[in-house]
Enzyme design. Sequence first.
Site, PDB file in Angstrom:
ATOM      1  N   HIS A 184      -0.196  -2.721 -44.378  1.00  0.00           N
ATOM      2  CA  HIS A 184      -0.082  -2.840 -45.595  1.00  0.00           C
ATOM      3  C   HIS A 184       1.345  -2.759 -46.371  1.00  0.00           C
ATOM      4  CE1 HIS A 184       0.907   1.573 -46.416  1.00  0.00           C
ATOM      5  NE2 HIS A 184       0.256   1.988 -45.513  1.00  0.00           N
TER       6      HIS A 184
ATOM      7  N   ASP B 137       2.535  -1.984 -49.495  1.00  0.00           N
ATOM      8  CA  ASP B 137       2.915  -1.155 -50.433  1.00  0.00           C
ATOM      9  C   ASP B 137       3.465   0.286 -50.088  1.00  0.00           C
ATOM     10  OD1 ASP B 137       0.210  -0.825 -49.913  1.00  0.00           O
ATOM     11  OD2 ASP B 137      -0.049   0.648 -51.413  1.00  0.00           O
TER      12      ASP B 137
ATOM     13  N   ASP C 122       6.073   4.679 -42.925  1.00  0.00           N
ATOM     14  CA  ASP C 122       4.619   4.296 -43.730  1.00  0.00           C
ATOM     15  C   ASP C 122       4.916   3.084 -44.536  1.00  0.00           C
ATOM     16  OD1 ASP C 122       1.872   4.324 -44.110  1.00  0.00           O
ATOM     17  OD2 ASP C 122       2.268   6.039 -45.720  1.00  0.00           O
TER      18      ASP C 122
ATOM     19  N   GLU D 281      -3.037  -0.186 -50.471  1.00  0.00           N
ATOM     20  CA  GLU D 281      -3.571   0.766 -49.778  1.00  0.00           C
ATOM     21  C   GLU D 281      -3.088   2.225 -50.089  1.00  0.00           C
ATOM     22  OE1 GLU D 281      -3.724   3.623 -46.118  1.00  0.00           O
ATOM     23  OE2 GLU D 281      -2.155   3.146 -47.319  1.00  0.00           O
ATOM     24  N   GLU D 282      -2.026   2.334 -50.492  1.00  0.00           N
ATOM     25  CA  GLU D 282      -1.565   3.738 -50.722  1.00  0.00           C
ATOM     26  C   GLU D 282      -2.375   4.519 -52.336  1.00  0.00           C
ATOM     27  OE1 GLU D 282      -0.183   5.624 -49.042  1.00  0.00           O
ATOM     28  OE2 GLU D 282       1.370   4.638 -47.852  1.00  0.00           O
TER      29      GLU D 282
ATOM     30  N   GLU E  16      -0.747   2.078 -38.508  1.00  0.00           N
ATOM     31  CA  GLU E  16      -0.340   3.489 -39.523  1.00  0.00           C
ATOM     32  C   GLU E  16       0.332   4.264 -38.442  1.00  0.00           C
ATOM     33  OE1 GLU E  16      -0.324   3.927 -42.523  1.00  0.00           O
ATOM     34  OE2 GLU E  16      -1.892   3.013 -43.461  1.00  0.00           O
TER      35      GLU E  16
END
Length: 384
Positions: free
Chosen positions: A71, A73, A103, A135-136, A163
Amino acid sequence: MTQTLDILDRLIGFNTISANSNLDIIAYIEEFLCARGFEVTHVPDETGQKAGLYAVLGPAANGAGVMLSAHTDVVPVAGQDWSKDPFKLTREGGRLYGRGTTDMKGYVASVMALADRASKTQLNEPLKIAFSYDEEVGCVGIKKMIDRLESSIGLPRVCFVGEPTEMQVAIGHKGKAALRATCHGQAGHSALAPQFLNALHLATDFVGELRDFQADLARNGAHDAAYGVPYSTIHVGKLSGGTALNIVPDTAIIDFEYRHLAADKPADILARVMEAAERVSCQRQAAFPDAKIDVEQYNDYPGLDVAAEAAIVPYAQKLAQTNSVTKVAFGTEAGYFDGLGIPTVVCGPGSMEGQGHKPDEYITLEQLNVCDAMMDRILQDLKG
């Protein structure tokens, strides 16, 4: 590793906290991949302010290939005490600081560096890439993107979600649902408070039921010793209500979640939550007929539960050069790919527990180097 670091420097410079548009970083990634011969599918959201992408390079007729997923974001920095500019890559010794280094822009940079190497190589199988948004905030972006995967680049034979796992192969995480309970009481003057139904009292009674439910899950629910918290959990995150001290509040709102093991079915958990809301409401309705608790589930994402004997496990272990497997406490997008029948594991550089979501977030050069080495082994595998 020079190219990975150069790319990471660019990626950290994009302020892609989930409240912002991510179009600039997606444009940079698209241009990078297209210049190297990838076929790129741009997948915008309904607002036009966010987008993800799917990309593929190599002979589609010769196999489903390997997909690498991430991801774009990051979580906010507001309220955190940073000693460095969070949106500028800073190197100190063996650490690289910046929001998203762990992350998960470190992994994105490693994937993009692999894409460059792959573009200069004859592939026997395709390399596939999936980059998402939001995603966050609950895996929102991939939920909207997932239906485009098969029609755009085709389903891969395996998927790696990068991740941070310290490059260990993670074969499981819990699923999650986010819910809101609106508690309806009766307004009145606080001098006559017992004559009215305080919505906050209704809310706290419901919170008590949720706590009892949590205790029952801990005692009697499914258990998986691979997790630090080995049972499904109920968590209340926010409680709000009332406008003034001398007014009995007629509305209170509770935001809560449950995170469930694969063995605990989400429909069963939701049913028990609804029963608790109805039970608390009924206890008050004899005196206050309008007492009511409305529960709405406004987001969810699936968990991941890969069998230890699944074929992808030794394959992933070989690529990551590890003999162990793990399960992670945090959620990922992996369950969406697994739900399409794609063998999927989570494996990426950095430590979520050690660095994720924290001020002065960093990733070590050692972890990036291990990730780049895994990418080289993936490239060799795709070359055949």
